[in-house]
Motif scaffolding. Structure first.
Motif, PDB file in Angstrom:
ATOM      1  N   LEU B 349       0.839  -1.197   0.000  1.00  0.00           N
ATOM      2  CA  LEU B 349       0.000   0.000   0.000  1.00  0.00           C
ATOM      3  C   LEU B 349       0.880   1.255   0.000  1.00  0.00           C
ATOM      4  O   LEU B 349       1.829   1.347   0.786  1.00  0.00           O
ATOM      5  CB  LEU B 349      -0.906   0.017   1.232  1.00  0.00           C
ATOM      6  CG  LEU B 349      -1.813  -1.212   1.418  1.00  0.00           C
ATOM      7  CD1 LEU B 349      -2.675  -1.062   2.671  1.00  0.00           C
ATOM      8  CD2 LEU B 349      -2.695  -1.429   0.189  1.00  0.00           C
ATOM      9  N   PRO B 350       0.569   2.211  -0.851  1.00  0.00           N
ATOM     10  CA  PRO B 350       1.345   3.456  -0.901  1.00  0.00           C
ATOM     11  C   PRO B 350       1.327   4.178   0.442  1.00  0.00           C
ATOM     12  O   PRO B 350       0.305   4.181   1.128  1.00  0.00           O
ATOM     13  CB  PRO B 350       0.628   4.289  -1.975  1.00  0.00           C
ATOM     14  CG  PRO B 350      -0.182   3.310  -2.760  1.00  0.00           C
ATOM     15  CD  PRO B 350      -0.521   2.200  -1.824  1.00  0.00           C
ATOM     16  N   ASN B 351       2.452   4.773   0.782  1.00  0.00           N
ATOM     17  CA  ASN B 351       2.571   5.625   1.980  1.00  0.00           C
ATOM     18  C   ASN B 351       2.432   4.876   3.304  1.00  0.00           C
ATOM     19  O   ASN B 351       2.229   5.486   4.342  1.00  0.00           O
ATOM     20  CB  ASN B 351       1.538   6.767   1.956  1.00  0.00           C
ATOM     21  CG  ASN B 351       1.640   7.583   0.692  1.00  0.00           C
ATOM     22  OD1 ASN B 351       2.752   7.941   0.270  1.00  0.00           O
ATOM     23  ND2 ASN B 351       0.515   7.856   0.057  1.00  0.00           N
ATOM     24  N   LEU B 352       2.505   3.551   3.272  1.00  0.00           N
ATOM     25  CA  LEU B 352       2.453   2.785   4.520  1.00  0.00           C
ATOM     26  C   LEU B 352       3.834   2.216   4.818  1.00  0.00           C
ATOM     27  O   LEU B 352       4.497   1.672   3.929  1.00  0.00           O
ATOM     28  CB  LEU B 352       1.424   1.649   4.402  1.00  0.00           C
ATOM     29  CG  LEU B 352       1.230   0.772   5.649  1.00  0.00           C
ATOM     30  CD1 LEU B 352       0.843   1.593   6.874  1.00  0.00           C
ATOM     31  CD2 LEU B 352       0.175  -0.308   5.383  1.00  0.00           C
ATOM     32  N   SER B 353       4.266   2.369   6.058  1.00  0.00           N
ATOM     33  CA  SER B 353       5.592   1.903   6.469  1.00  0.00           C
ATOM     34  C   SER B 353       5.820   0.452   6.057  1.00  0.00           C
ATOM     35  O   SER B 353       4.940  -0.396   6.201  1.00  0.00           O
ATOM     36  CB  SER B 353       5.730   2.022   7.997  1.00  0.00           C
ATOM     37  OG  SER B 353       6.873   1.319   8.435  1.00  0.00           O
ATOM     38  N   GLU B 354       7.006   0.162   5.567  1.00  0.00           N
ATOM     39  CA  GLU B 354       7.320  -1.229   5.228  1.00  0.00           C
ATOM     40  C   GLU B 354       7.714  -2.013   6.466  1.00  0.00           C
ATOM     41  O   GLU B 354       7.739  -3.238   6.449  1.00  0.00           O
ATOM     42  CB  GLU B 354       8.452  -1.277   4.188  1.00  0.00           C
ATOM     43  CG  GLU B 354       8.012  -0.718   2.842  1.00  0.00           C
ATOM     44  CD  GLU B 354       9.075  -0.907   1.776  1.00  0.00           C
ATOM     45  OE1 GLU B 354      10.055  -1.608   2.038  1.00  0.00           O
ATOM     46  OE2 GLU B 354       8.894  -0.335   0.685  1.00  0.00           O
ATOM     47  N   ASN B 355       8.036  -1.294   7.507  1.00  0.00           N
ATOM     48  CA  ASN B 355       8.472  -1.941   8.745  1.00  0.00           C
ATOM     49  C   ASN B 355       7.295  -2.051   9.712  1.00  0.00           C
ATOM     50  O   ASN B 355       7.262  -1.428  10.764  1.00  0.00           O
ATOM     51  CB  ASN B 355       9.614  -1.110   9.350  1.00  0.00           C
ATOM     52  CG  ASN B 355      10.461  -1.940  10.297  1.00  0.00           C
ATOM     53  OD1 ASN B 355      10.120  -3.082  10.603  1.00  0.00           O
ATOM     54  ND2 ASN B 355      11.554  -1.353  10.759  1.00  0.00           N
ATOM     55  N   LEU B 356       6.304  -2.837   9.300  1.00  0.00           N
ATOM     56  CA  LEU B 356       5.041  -2.933  10.046  1.00  0.00           C
ATOM     57  C   LEU B 356       4.853  -4.347  10.587  1.00  0.00           C
ATOM     58  O   LEU B 356       5.118  -5.322   9.886  1.00  0.00           O
ATOM     59  CB  LEU B 356       3.878  -2.559   9.111  1.00  0.00           C
ATOM     60  CG  LEU B 356       2.463  -2.532   9.708  1.00  0.00           C
ATOM     61  CD1 LEU B 356       2.290  -1.366  10.683  1.00  0.00           C
ATOM     62  CD2 LEU B 356       1.426  -2.443   8.592  1.00  0.00           C
ATOM     63  N   VAL B 357       4.420  -4.424  11.824  1.00  0.00           N
ATOM     64  CA  VAL B 357       4.078  -5.718  12.420  1.00  0.00           C
ATOM     65  C   VAL B 357       2.571  -5.703  12.702  1.00  0.00           C
ATOM     66  O   VAL B 357       2.056  -4.717  13.233  1.00  0.00           O
ATOM     67  CB  VAL B 357       4.852  -5.946  13.741  1.00  0.00           C
ATOM     68  CG1 VAL B 357       4.427  -7.250  14.400  1.00  0.00           C
ATOM     69  CG2 VAL B 357       6.347  -5.933  13.474  1.00  0.00           C
ATOM     70  N   VAL B 358       1.889  -6.769  12.318  1.00  0.00           N
ATOM     71  CA  VAL B 358       0.437  -6.856  12.536  1.00  0.00           C
ATOM     72  C   VAL B 358       0.150  -7.879  13.633  1.00  0.00           C
ATOM     73  O   VAL B 358       0.548  -9.038  13.508  1.00  0.00           O
ATOM     74  CB  VAL B 358      -0.302  -7.261  11.237  1.00  0.00           C
ATOM     75  CG1 VAL B 358      -1.813  -7.295  11.479  1.00  0.00           C
ATOM     76  CG2 VAL B 358       0.052  -6.298  10.110  1.00  0.00           C
ATOM     77  N   SER B 359      -0.507  -7.447  14.703  1.00  0.00           N
ATOM     78  CA  SER B 359      -0.713  -8.334  15.861  1.00  0.00           C
ATOM     79  C   SER B 359      -2.177  -8.414  16.258  1.00  0.00           C
ATOM     80  O   SER B 359      -2.831  -7.388  16.431  1.00  0.00           O
ATOM     81  CB  SER B 359       0.067  -7.816  17.086  1.00  0.00           C
ATOM     82  OG  SER B 359       1.444  -7.724  16.814  1.00  0.00           O
ATOM     83  N   GLU B 360      -2.666  -9.633  16.437  1.00  0.00           N
ATOM     84  CA  GLU B 360      -3.911  -9.844  17.175  1.00  0.00           C
ATOM     85  C   GLU B 360      -3.506 -10.307  18.560  1.00  0.00           C
ATOM     86  O   GLU B 360      -3.115 -11.462  18.751  1.00  0.00           O
ATOM     87  CB  GLU B 360      -4.776 -10.887  16.476  1.00  0.00           C
ATOM     88  CG  GLU B 360      -5.454 -10.393  15.227  1.00  0.00           C
ATOM     89  CD  GLU B 360      -6.270 -11.491  14.549  1.00  0.00           C
ATOM     90  OE1 GLU B 360      -7.442 -11.690  14.907  1.00  0.00           O
ATOM     91  OE2 GLU B 360      -5.719 -12.146  13.635  1.00  0.00           O
ATOM     92  N   ARG B 361      -3.522  -9.420  19.500  1.00  0.00           N
ATOM     93  CA  ARG B 361      -3.103  -9.742  20.862  1.00  0.00           C
ATOM     94  C   ARG B 361      -3.820  -8.806  21.825  1.00  0.00           C
ATOM     95  O   ARG B 361      -4.342  -7.768  21.435  1.00  0.00           O
ATOM     96  CB  ARG B 361      -1.586  -9.600  21.010  1.00  0.00           C
ATOM     97  CG  ARG B 361      -1.067  -8.158  20.872  1.00  0.00           C
ATOM     98  CD  ARG B 361       0.392  -8.080  21.321  1.00  0.00           C
ATOM     99  NE  ARG B 361       0.980  -6.754  21.092  1.00  0.00           N
ATOM    100  CZ  ARG B 361       0.903  -5.736  21.971  1.00  0.00           C
ATOM    101  NH1 ARG B 361       0.207  -5.856  23.096  1.00  0.00           N
ATOM    102  NH2 ARG B 361       1.491  -4.578  21.696  1.00  0.00           N
ATOM    103  N   SER B 362      -3.823  -9.182  23.095  1.00  0.00           N
ATOM    104  CA  SER B 362      -4.464  -8.296  24.061  1.00  0.00           C
ATOM    105  C   SER B 362      -3.572  -7.102  24.345  1.00  0.00           C
ATOM    106  O   SER B 362      -2.344  -7.179  24.274  1.00  0.00           O
ATOM    107  CB  SER B 362      -4.796  -9.058  25.348  1.00  0.00           C
ATOM    108  OG  SER B 362      -3.610  -9.444  25.990  1.00  0.00           O
ATOM    109  N   VAL B 363      -4.219  -5.984  24.625  1.00  0.00           N
ATOM    110  CA  VAL B 363      -3.489  -4.757  24.955  1.00  0.00           C
ATOM    111  C   VAL B 363      -4.261  -4.085  26.092  1.00  0.00           C
ATOM    112  O   VAL B 363      -5.492  -4.025  26.052  1.00  0.00           O
ATOM    113  CB  VAL B 363      -3.344  -3.851  23.700  1.00  0.00           C
ATOM    114  CG1 VAL B 363      -4.678  -3.634  23.008  1.00  0.00           C
ATOM    115  CG2 VAL B 363      -2.689  -2.519  24.036  1.00  0.00           C
TER     116      VAL B 363
END
Lengths: 440, 440
Positions: B349-363
Motif C-alpha cells: 500500500l502506498p505511503n504505509l511503512s514497510e516496517n510494520l508488524v500486525v498483531s492480534e493480541r491483548s493490549v
C-alpha cells in the motif's frame, strides 16, 4: 463515580451530571432519567378505553394448561413517546401488535418484562403477591436500558385497580371466561373463568418494548407497555420433582457490570443453548458459576439457596448477595424475609430449626464439595415465581456428579417449612400484607 | 468439553452428544443444530413472490438522510417454523409486521441482525462488500441463540441475486425510486434512486427474530427473517472528526462465556445508558475495558485498533484477538488482511511503512499509558461498517485525559493508507474480489 451508582440502580437523577447535562443540552425529553418529563403527561388512568372481545374463546380444560401457551381474551396496551409521554391506556381483545420492521426492540433487544401471579382463595377473592416488588424492579429494569421510567411509577401506584376493573368486563359478561383478576363484582365471584382448581393461578406478564422507527442505537423515542395474562396450572402437579443441575463454566448468565440484576430480555435468549446443552447431558438446568473460584450465582432462571449444617449444630441458609449479577427475585426476598422473621421471633415457623443463620454471601463450588464430603450439605433449592421452590438433587461438576440430599417428598428441613408459609401467604390461607387484594 | 466448542462457534453438530440426544429423543426438529431439518424444505427461492408498492414515496433529498431513519419502499420477509421449515419468500411493500404479544423476541430478545453496505460505482454498477462474511456471521449468531441456521446457509448462497432481482422492480418502474441493489437492467443504470452523491450507499439490514407464540423460554418453534434497506449518506460529511472515548470499567459490553462474539440484539440495548453517560461527561463513545488489567476490547459498537512505534523503528498495528468477547467485524478483518498483504508483499500500500508488524493480541491500559508517556503511541482508531474507520483523539481514564495523536486530517500514518485502499475496494475504484457485483 456516578456511573458506578447507575450500575447498582441507585441512581438519584436530579443530582447527577448526566441529568444536568440532559436538562441543559437536550430539547427532547430523555427517557433515561425522566428529568424533562415533568411537562409530559403521565398515564391518565381516567382515559382508559375498553373494547370487549366480540368472540371470546372457550377456556381450555385447566388440566391441559401449559405454562405461557394460553392467554386470556383481553390485553392492556399503553403507548409512550418522548414528546407527549404516555398515551391512552386500552383494554382490548388479545391480538397481534403492529410493529414497524425498524422497531428497535426487534434489532437491539430493547425489552424488559415482569412475571407475577394472581391467586384466588377459596372464597373467590383474588390477590396479587407482592406486586410492589415487581413494579419496583420494572422501573429499575427500564432505567437500565433507557426505556421510560418515571411515568411507569405512576402506573404502578394507580393502574392496578383500573386494570382489574377493566379485565372484569370479561368476567361480568360470561360465566365461561377465564381472564379476570378482579373480584369487585361479588355477585359472580365463582364465574370468572380464572382456573378454579387447587394450585392454579393467573400469570401476569407486563412487558415494555422500545418501538422507535429508526435503527440508530440510542434511547428509543417511542415505547409500548403491554400486559397479557396467562392461566397456569401448578408447577409440580404430581409432587415435587428435584432437579439435576449442570455446573456451567463454559457459558455465563451475567457478569459484573452487566445486566444480571435486571429483568431484561437480554438475559434470556443467550441461556437457551446452554440449557439445551445441559439437557443433552442429562441435567435439567444450568447452575451458573462465576469467576475462577466458581461462585454459585443462579440456577436456570431462578435464584439459588444452599443450606449447610455447622459443627456447632446450627444451620446456615445461604444465597448470593445482590452484587449486580443476581436478579432481585421476589421469591428470593420472600424466602429471606420469612427465614429472618423466624430467627428474630417476629413470626416463628413450625418445624424449622431455631438455630438458623441467614446469610447473603458468596458461596463457591469448593465449599459445596467440602460440605458434601463432610456430610454438612443439608439441601439446595432454586426459588422463582413460576416454581416457587425447586429442590436440587444433583450437580454435575467438572466431570463428576455431586449428590445433594433431598427430603422424602423432595423438599428439605429448611425449604419445607418456608415453602409452607410462603404458599399459605400467596393463597391467602395465611393472612399477610404480601397478599394484595385486587380491586376490593 | 463440547460445550466449550459451542462457545467458540466451532460446533460440529453431527459428532456432539447434544445432536445425538436430539436425534434420538425429540420428534420435532430442533433449530439449534439443524440435525433433523434435512426433511424440511430450505428456502425455496423459486417460490419468491413479489408485490409492488402501490404508492411509492418520493425519496428525500440525499443531504437530509440520517442513518437508519429512511427505508426503501420494499422489504423481504421469509417465515420459518420448526415443522415445515422456511416458507414463501416475499418481496412486498415496506410496512408493519404483525407480531403476537407473546412472540418470544418481545420478551426474551431472540433477535440477531447484520449490517452491510451496497455501493454504486461511477458506472452505476452496484456491489455488496464481502457479503459472505456477514452471512457467515449471521449463521454463527443464529446458532448461539437457537434460531434456525442451516436453511439460512442456503439463503446466503442463492438468495442474493433473486433479492436483487426483486428489489429491482422498484427501479424499473420509476426514475424516482431510491431502493435498488441491482444493476441488471442496464438501460436504467442511472435512475435507480440509489443515492447518487459521492459517499452515499445503501445499508442492508437482514434481521432474524423468534416469533413463537408462547412465553416459555426455549428454542422458538417459529421465526421470521426480514431484510430492510436504508439509503445512507457519508459518515463524515465534513471530513474526519476524531472521537473522544471514555475508558469504561463500570459497565461491560461482553465477558468470557457471553455473547460478545455474535451480532445479537442482546449486545446493544445494555450499551445505550453507558453511552449516554459517557456523552454526559463529554466523551463520544465507550472504550470497553475488561478485567483487572483493563484490557481494551471494543469502542462503542466498533472494533478497535492501536498503533505503537517500537524502539527498533518498526510500527505495530494491534487489535484484540477473537477470544469470544470480540465481534468478528468485517471491517476489522479487512484492515488486518490489507495490513498483512502489505507486509507479505501480496499488495503493498502506498505511503504505509514497510516496517510494520500486525498483531492480534491483548493490549491493556497500562501499555497504552506507558506508550503515550514515551511518545510511542502513534494512533488509535475504531473500525466498523457504518463509519469504516474512526480516529480517536482522547481517552478519559481513571479521572485523567490521555491524548492520542491524530494526523492533520484526523487519520494517522497507518490508518490513512489502509482506509484509502479499503474504500477504493468498497467503491469499486480499486478492483478486488471483496466487491461482489449484485446480479450482473
Amino acid at each position: 463515580m456516578f456511573l458506578h451508582s447507575l450500575r447498582g440502580a441507585r441512581l438519584a437523577p436530579a443530582r447527577l451530571p448526566l441529568a444536568r447535562y440532559i436538562a441543559t443540552k437536550h430539547v427532547v425529553p430523555d427517557p433515561m432519567t425522566g428529568e424533562l418529563m415533568s411537562s409530559t403527561p403521565d398515564i391518565q388512568v381516567n382515559r382508559l378505553e375498553v373494547t370487549r372481545h366480540p368472540n371470546p374463546a372457550t377456556p381450555p380444560p385447566s388440566n391441559t394448561l401449559v405454562f405461557g401457551h394460553t392467554f386470556t381474551d383481553h390485553m392492556l396496551t399503553i403507548p409512550w413517546n418522548a414528546v407527549s409521554g404516555w398515551g391512552t391506556p386500552e383494554i382490548k381483545p388479545y391480538g397481534p401488535l403492529s410493529l414497524e420492521p425498524s422497531a428497535t426492540v426487534l434489532h437491539y433487544a430493547q425489552t424488559l418484562f415482569e412475571g407475577m401471579k394472581a391467586y384466588r382463595d377459596e372464597q373467590g377473592k383474588v390477590s396479587l403477591f407482592r406486586p410492589d416488588m415487581n413494579m419496583k424492579r420494572m422501573n429499575s429494569s427500564a432505567r437500565r436500558i433507557a426505556l421510560p421510567v418515571r411515568a411507569l411509577a405512576l402506573f404502578i401506584s394507580t393502574m392496578k385497580e383500573r386494570v382489574a376493573d377493566a379485565y372484569a368486563y370479561t368476567r361480568r359478561r360470561s360465566t365461561a371466561r377465564h381472564c379476570s383478576i378482579s373480584s369487585r363484582s361479588s355477585s359472580a365471584s365463582t364465574s370468572t373463568g380464572f382456573p378454579k382448581e387447587p394450585g392454579h393461578s393467573l400469570y401476569v406478564r407486563p412487558t415494555l418494548i422500545g418501538t422507535q422507527k429508526a435503527i440508530g442505537v440510542g434511547p428509543p423515542n417511542e415505547a409500548l407497555l403491554f400486559v397479557i395474562l396467562s392461566p397456569v396450572g401448578p408447577y409440580y402437579a404430581a409432587g415435587f420433582k428435584p432437579v439435576a443441575l449442570y455446573g456451567t463454566t463454559e457459558f455465563i448468565r451475567a457478569a459484573p457490570g452487566g445486566t444480571g440484576a435486571y429483568k431484561l430480555g437480554v438475559n434470556y435468549a443467550p441461556g437457551v443453548v446452554p440449557q439445551k446443552a445441559a439437557g443433552a447431558l442429562g441435567y435439567s438446568q444450568n447452575l451458573w458459576l462465576h469467576g475462577p473460584d466458581h461462585e454459585l450465582t443462579e440456577v436456570g432462571t431462578m435464584n439459588m439457596f444452599v443450606v449447610f449444617s455447622k459443627e456447632d449444630g446450627s444451620m446456615e441458609l445461604v444465597t448470593p448477595p445482590l452484587d449486580g449479577m443476581i436478579l432481585p427475585g421476589v421469591t428470593r426476598d420472600s424466602v429471606l424475609t420469612l427465614a429472618r422473621e423466624h430467627v428474630s421471633g417476629v413470626k416463628q415457623l413450625p418445624n424449622l430449626s431455631e438455630n438458623l443463620v441467614v446469610s447473603e454471601r458468596s458461596v463457591n463450588m469448593k465449599e459445596i464439595k467440602a460440605a458434601a464430603a463432610a456430610g454438612r450439605l443439608v439441601e439446595m433449592f432454586g426459588a422463582g415465581t413460576a416454581v416457587v421452590i425447586s429442590p436440587v438433587n444433583k450437580i454435575g461438576y467438572m466431570g463428576e456428579d455431586l449428590h445433594i440430599p433431598t427430603g422424602e417428598d423432595g423438599m428439605g428441613p429448611v425449604s419445607r417449612p418456608i415453602w409452607t408459609e410462603l404458599v399459605g401467604r400467596q393463597w391467602g390461607t395465611i393472612p399477610s400484607e404480601w397478599s394484595v387484594p385486587v380491586a376490593e
